[in-house]
Design a protein around this motif. Structure first.
Motif, PDB file in Angstrom:
ATOM      1  N   ASP A  40      34.436  35.385  41.717  1.00  0.00           N
ATOM      2  CA  ASP A  40      34.238  35.801  43.107  1.00  0.00           C
ATOM      3  C   ASP A  40      33.958  37.289  43.254  1.00  0.00           C
ATOM      4  O   ASP A  40      33.794  37.773  44.372  1.00  0.00           O
ATOM      5  N   SER A  41      33.912  38.028  42.155  1.00  0.00           N
ATOM      6  CA  SER A  41      33.614  39.462  42.223  1.00  0.00           C
ATOM      7  C   SER A  41      32.111  39.734  42.347  1.00  0.00           C
ATOM      8  O   SER A  41      31.692  40.885  42.442  1.00  0.00           O
ATOM      9  N   VAL A  42      31.316  38.678  42.368  1.00  0.00           N
ATOM     10  CA  VAL A  42      29.854  38.784  42.559  1.00  0.00           C
ATOM     11  C   VAL A  42      29.459  37.819  43.652  1.00  0.00           C
ATOM     12  O   VAL A  42      29.895  36.671  43.659  1.00  0.00           O
ATOM     13  N   THR A  43      28.639  38.286  44.579  1.00  0.00           N
ATOM     14  CA  THR A  43      28.102  37.430  45.616  1.00  0.00           C
ATOM     15  C   THR A  43      26.593  37.386  45.476  1.00  0.00           C
ATOM     16  O   THR A  43      26.021  37.933  44.532  1.00  0.00           O
ATOM     17  N   ASP A  54      30.987  45.172  49.163  1.00  0.00           N
ATOM     18  CA  ASP A  54      30.341  46.474  49.017  1.00  0.00           C
ATOM     19  C   ASP A  54      29.834  46.716  47.594  1.00  0.00           C
ATOM     20  O   ASP A  54      28.773  47.315  47.406  1.00  0.00           O
ATOM     21  N   VAL A  55      30.599  46.283  46.625  1.00  0.00           N
ATOM     22  CA  VAL A  55      30.243  46.481  45.214  1.00  0.00           C
ATOM     23  C   VAL A  55      30.620  45.230  44.431  1.00  0.00           C
ATOM     24  O   VAL A  55      31.724  44.697  44.606  1.00  0.00           O
ATOM     25  N   ALA A  56      29.735  44.770  43.563  1.00  0.00           N
ATOM     26  CA  ALA A  56      30.019  43.622  42.691  1.00  0.00           C
ATOM     27  C   ALA A  56      30.445  44.128  41.318  1.00  0.00           C
ATOM     28  O   ALA A  56      30.042  45.207  40.886  1.00  0.00           O
ATOM     29  N   LEU A  57      31.280  43.330  40.637  1.00  0.00           N
ATOM     30  CA  LEU A  57      31.761  43.699  39.305  1.00  0.00           C
ATOM     31  C   LEU A  57      31.616  42.528  38.346  1.00  0.00           C
ATOM     32  O   LEU A  57      31.882  41.381  38.713  1.00  0.00           O
ATOM     33  N   VAL A  58      31.231  42.831  37.104  1.00  0.00           N
ATOM     34  CA  VAL A  58      31.255  41.853  36.015  1.00  0.00           C
ATOM     35  C   VAL A  58      32.041  42.476  34.865  1.00  0.00           C
ATOM     36  O   VAL A  58      31.727  43.576  34.418  1.00  0.00           O
ATOM     37  N   GLY A  59      33.072  41.779  34.401  1.00  0.00           N
ATOM     38  CA  GLY A  59      33.884  42.258  33.295  1.00  0.00           C
ATOM     39  C   GLY A  59      33.419  41.704  31.961  1.00  0.00           C
ATOM     40  O   GLY A  59      32.299  41.189  31.821  1.00  0.00           O
ATOM     41  N   PHE A  60      34.311  41.790  30.985  1.00  0.00           N
ATOM     42  CA  PHE A  60      34.006  41.317  29.626  1.00  0.00           C
ATOM     43  C   PHE A  60      35.313  40.868  28.993  1.00  0.00           C
ATOM     44  O   PHE A  60      36.333  41.535  29.155  1.00  0.00           O
ATOM     45  N   ASP A  61      35.325  39.745  28.332  1.00  0.00           N
ATOM     46  CA  ASP A  61      36.427  39.180  27.540  1.00  0.00           C
ATOM     47  C   ASP A  61      36.966  37.880  28.115  1.00  0.00           C
ATOM     48  O   ASP A  61      37.622  37.118  27.415  1.00  0.00           O
ATOM     49  N   ASN A  62      36.766  37.639  29.426  1.00  0.00           N
ATOM     50  CA  ASN A  62      37.310  36.423  30.064  1.00  0.00           C
ATOM     51  C   ASN A  62      38.819  36.327  29.855  1.00  0.00           C
ATOM     52  O   ASN A  62      39.353  35.329  29.378  1.00  0.00           O
ATOM     53  N   SER A  63      39.518  37.387  30.244  1.00  0.00           N
ATOM     54  CA  SER A  63      40.965  37.462  30.057  1.00  0.00           C
ATOM     55  C   SER A  63      41.716  36.790  31.192  1.00  0.00           C
ATOM     56  O   SER A  63      41.164  36.535  32.278  1.00  0.00           O
ATOM     57  N   LEU A  64      42.992  36.520  30.953  1.00  0.00           N
ATOM     58  CA  LEU A  64      43.841  35.935  31.979  1.00  0.00           C
ATOM     59  C   LEU A  64      43.952  36.866  33.179  1.00  0.00           C
ATOM     60  O   LEU A  64      43.976  36.423  34.336  1.00  0.00           O
TER      61      LEU A  64
END
Length: 270
Positions: A261-264, A199-209
């Motif tokens: 996998d948070s983006v398709t 339903d919604v895609a997400l992109v974060g920042f920092d490449n954390s564990l």
């Protein structure tokens, strides 16, 4: 201000490894020691034979200002002090946020929002500006109600309920100020019956564990902490050896996009 303590502890470990590789040791002080009595604190450092100072995290401006005036080489790693006379090594947040937007755009997303507490730091402000700039470059709409720029810094998903409700129609995707924000946003969206990335895609920042461990795993922007630590410590050690102060400038290092996998890929509309 180490609110993202796990992230900064990882940063600190990389800094320590680079310092030890130069045959030196590191003593860690809280910024509160300086804030309480700067004169006594820097006298303590002088008596301890400290040769250089590393600043990590966003602090009261008085701390870097006092550090810059103490007569020792100073470098800030992973943060930026724009007006305090300190050399800073930090990621290129504007370009990094642009990478996040373009990653979504290339996979078919057009309605892209942003979530992040912009007053938290200069880095967070730059990430928001990078998002806005890339949306404009791509000719995409960027209405203010697609962005939540004042989020709870303690990462409370319940506090996102009202801002999400006020959006009306939720954007197809969000760029987030960091991975923790993305994880909390995913929880808030789940409470509304929305799934990631269907339903919604997400992109974060920092490449954390935490981003790697989340389900689904986060697409994110890698700020390359190891490279920042290596670059900053090399500069500091060179300054200590030559007995020179580091000039007040900004070293912006490149970021890269890490898929998750948070983006398709959205189907092409015919």
């Amino acid at each position: 201000n180490l609110q993202d303590s796990y992230f900064y502890m990882s940063f600190q470990q990389r800094i320590l490894q680079n310092i030890q590789a130069h045959g030196c040791s590191m003593t860690v002080y809280s910024s509160t020691h300086c804030e309480r009595n700067p004169k006594v604190f820097w006298q303590t450092l002088s008596e301890a034979g400290v040769g250089g100072i590393v600043l990590l995290g966003d602090m009261d401006p008085r701390v870097p200002q006092t550090a810059a005036a103490c007569g020792l080489p100073v470098v800030a790693i992973g943060t930026l002090y724009a007006h305090e006379g300190v050399c800073s090594v930090i990621e290129d947040n504007l370009t990094g946020a642009g990478l996040a937007v373009r990653h979504l755009y290339e996979r078919g997303y057009r309605r892209i929002g942003y979530v992040g507490h912009t007053p938290h730091s200069i880095a967070f402000m730059e990430r928001y500006l990078g998002y806005v700039g890339e949306m404009m470059r791509l000719g995409l709409p960027c209405p203010a109600d697609w962005s939540i720029t004042y989020t709870p810094v303690e990462y409370d998903s319940d506090a996102l309920s009202a801002p999400l409700s006020e959006m009306g129609r939720i954007p197809e995707a969000f760029v987030c100020a960091n991975d923790n924000t993305a994880i909390v946003l995913a929880k808030a969206l789940s409470a509304r019956g929305l799934t990631i990335p269907n339903d919604v895609a997400l992109v974060g920042f920092d490449n954390s564990l935490f981003g790697k461990m989340s389900n689904p795993s986060l697409a994110t922007v890698d700020v390359h902490c190891a490279l920042q630590a290596e670059t900053g410590i090399q500069m500091l050690m060179r300054a200590i050896e030559t007995r020179e102060l580091l000039p007040a400038r900004r070293i912006a290092l490149p970021c890269s996009l890490v898929e998750g996998d948070s983006v398709t890929v959205l189907p092409i509309e015919l």
